[in-house]
Design a protein around this motif. Structure first.
Motif, PDB file in Angstrom:
ATOM      1  N   SER A 139       0.860  -1.179   0.000  1.00  0.00           N
ATOM      2  CA  SER A 139       0.000   0.000   0.000  1.00  0.00           C
ATOM      3  C   SER A 139       0.891   1.222   0.000  1.00  0.00           C
ATOM      4  O   SER A 139       2.025   1.165   0.495  1.00  0.00           O
ATOM      5  CB  SER A 139      -0.890   0.014   1.249  1.00  0.00           C
ATOM      6  OG  SER A 139      -1.517   1.272   1.420  1.00  0.00           O
ATOM      7  N   ALA A 141       0.438   3.330   1.972  1.00  0.00           N
ATOM      8  CA  ALA A 141       0.561   3.526   3.420  1.00  0.00           C
ATOM      9  C   ALA A 141       1.835   2.898   3.974  1.00  0.00           C
ATOM     10  O   ALA A 141       2.241   3.188   5.102  1.00  0.00           O
ATOM     11  CB  ALA A 141      -0.648   2.929   4.134  1.00  0.00           C
ATOM     12  N   VAL A 145       3.014   7.486   6.059  1.00  0.00           N
ATOM     13  CA  VAL A 145       2.151   7.296   7.228  1.00  0.00           C
ATOM     14  C   VAL A 145       1.148   8.442   7.320  1.00  0.00           C
ATOM     15  O   VAL A 145       1.503   9.607   7.139  1.00  0.00           O
ATOM     16  CB  VAL A 145       2.985   7.226   8.518  1.00  0.00           C
ATOM     17  CG1 VAL A 145       2.086   7.055   9.739  1.00  0.00           C
ATOM     18  CG2 VAL A 145       3.992   6.087   8.432  1.00  0.00           C
ATOM     19  N   TYR A 146      -0.110   8.106   7.575  1.00  0.00           N
ATOM     20  CA  TYR A 146      -1.143   9.137   7.720  1.00  0.00           C
ATOM     21  C   TYR A 146      -1.748   9.069   9.122  1.00  0.00           C
ATOM     22  O   TYR A 146      -1.597   8.062   9.831  1.00  0.00           O
ATOM     23  CB  TYR A 146      -2.215   8.997   6.648  1.00  0.00           C
ATOM     24  CG  TYR A 146      -2.854   7.628   6.547  1.00  0.00           C
ATOM     25  CD1 TYR A 146      -3.895   7.243   7.390  1.00  0.00           C
ATOM     26  CD2 TYR A 146      -2.425   6.709   5.583  1.00  0.00           C
ATOM     27  CE1 TYR A 146      -4.477   5.995   7.295  1.00  0.00           C
ATOM     28  CE2 TYR A 146      -3.009   5.457   5.473  1.00  0.00           C
ATOM     29  CZ  TYR A 146      -4.038   5.103   6.330  1.00  0.00           C
ATOM     30  OH  TYR A 146      -4.610   3.864   6.229  1.00  0.00           O
ATOM     31  N   GLY A 149      -3.340   6.040  11.157  1.00  0.00           N
ATOM     32  CA  GLY A 149      -3.098   4.823  10.380  1.00  0.00           C
ATOM     33  C   GLY A 149      -2.006   3.959  10.975  1.00  0.00           C
ATOM     34  O   GLY A 149      -1.725   2.870  10.461  1.00  0.00           O
ATOM     35  N   CYS A 153      -0.281   1.204   8.737  1.00  0.00           N
ATOM     36  CA  CYS A 153       0.872   1.678   7.964  1.00  0.00           C
ATOM     37  C   CYS A 153       2.119   0.851   8.296  1.00  0.00           C
ATOM     38  O   CYS A 153       2.897   0.501   7.395  1.00  0.00           O
ATOM     39  CB  CYS A 153       1.132   3.158   8.247  1.00  0.00           C
ATOM     40  SG  CYS A 153      -0.195   4.254   7.691  1.00  0.00           S
ATOM     41  N   ALA A 245      -0.523   9.731   0.078  1.00  0.00           N
ATOM     42  CA  ALA A 245      -1.451   9.253   1.101  1.00  0.00           C
ATOM     43  C   ALA A 245      -2.283  10.376   1.704  1.00  0.00           C
ATOM     44  O   ALA A 245      -3.340  10.121   2.290  1.00  0.00           O
ATOM     45  CB  ALA A 245      -0.670   8.535   2.204  1.00  0.00           C
TER      46      ALA A 245
END
Length: 251
Positions: A139, A141, A145-146, A149, A153, A245
């Motif tokens: 992903s 992710a 990194v969000y 998450g 992540c 992201a």
């Protein structure tokens, strides 16, 4: 034609991959936890495309079940040329201090350990043939990194690292490894993340034309059709309206 093994084939990317490879007359081993869905998919693909389909019902998180089930299949089915490690999920969206440990365990056990258990069982088959291709579903992710998450992540960052490690480990054996990293894609992903809250899941894609499962399956199929000397190691795919992201252009 080749035998393709796809984990998590009952929905989303896995199901779309099964349909894509069946269209091109490949026999399939499809795995998942929902036996009824697997059997329906088997019947549909065999009737539409005239391929052979072996459904295997198990949870990739259960190491011994993975090993026992895969070891027990007939030898002719072990001539797998493509392994698609698709089984995975996101569970919850919380700050670390408010996160559910059950959610953490589900993500790490499925996305990381499950991928490893299946790969460890199948790689000897690929080595014996001196060829093969492993597709790991990562992903964006995994590298971006969000907020909230965190553990999801982290699990996809692990998939990225494992994919790089596999590529090195399998270099002497002519086995390709590709980490495919989708961005926003509308499947059951968000419905699962939000525990069945479909309205909340739809809000994720508001104002966007997200990727479909078929879009991602097309890319995966393409990666497997390249000449033997060509390997895509890492591939990131997003909808046009998503640059990363966290950067979106919503209508």
């Amino acid at each position: 034609m080749a035998v393709i093994l796809i984990t998590g084939a009952t929905a989303g990317f896995g199901k779309a991959c099964a349909e894509k490879f069946a269209q091109h007359k490949h026999d399939l081993i499809i795995t998942g936890r929902r036996q009824e869905r697997l059997n329906e998919l088997k019947t549909s693909l065999e009737q539409q495309y005239g391929v052979k389909v072996l459904p295997l019902t198990f949870d990739v998180r259960e190491e011994q079940t993975v090993v026992n089930t895969l070891e027990a299949i007939p030898e002719e089915w072990k001539k797998v040329e493509v392994l698609i490690n698709n089984a995975g999920l996101a569970a919850g969206l919380s700050t670390v201090d408010e996160g559910s440990t059950d959610d953490w365990n589900a993500m790490l056990d499925t996305n990381v350990k499950g991928l490893l258990y299946v790969s460890r069982a199948v790689i000897p088959w690929l080595k014996a043939q001196g060829r093969g291709h492993i597709i790991n579903l990562g992903s964006i992710a995994g590298s971006q990194v969000y907020a909230k998450g965190n553990v999801y992540c982290a699990s996809k960052a692990a998939v990225d690292a494992i994919s790089q490690g596999m590529r090195i480990d399998l270099l002497p054996f002519g086995i390709k490894v590709t980490n495919v990293c989708p961005g926003a894609a509308e499947t059951e992903f968000s419905v699962v993340r939000f525990k069945g809250d479909e309205d909340k899941a739809k809000d994720v894609y508001k104002g966007l034309k997200p990727l479909s499962a078929e879009d991602v399956a097309d890319v995966i199929f393409y990666c497997t059709t390249l000449p033997p000397h060509v390997c895509i190691n890492h591939l990131e795919i997003t909808p046009l309206q998503q640059a990363s992201a966290y950067y979106y252009h919503r209508n």
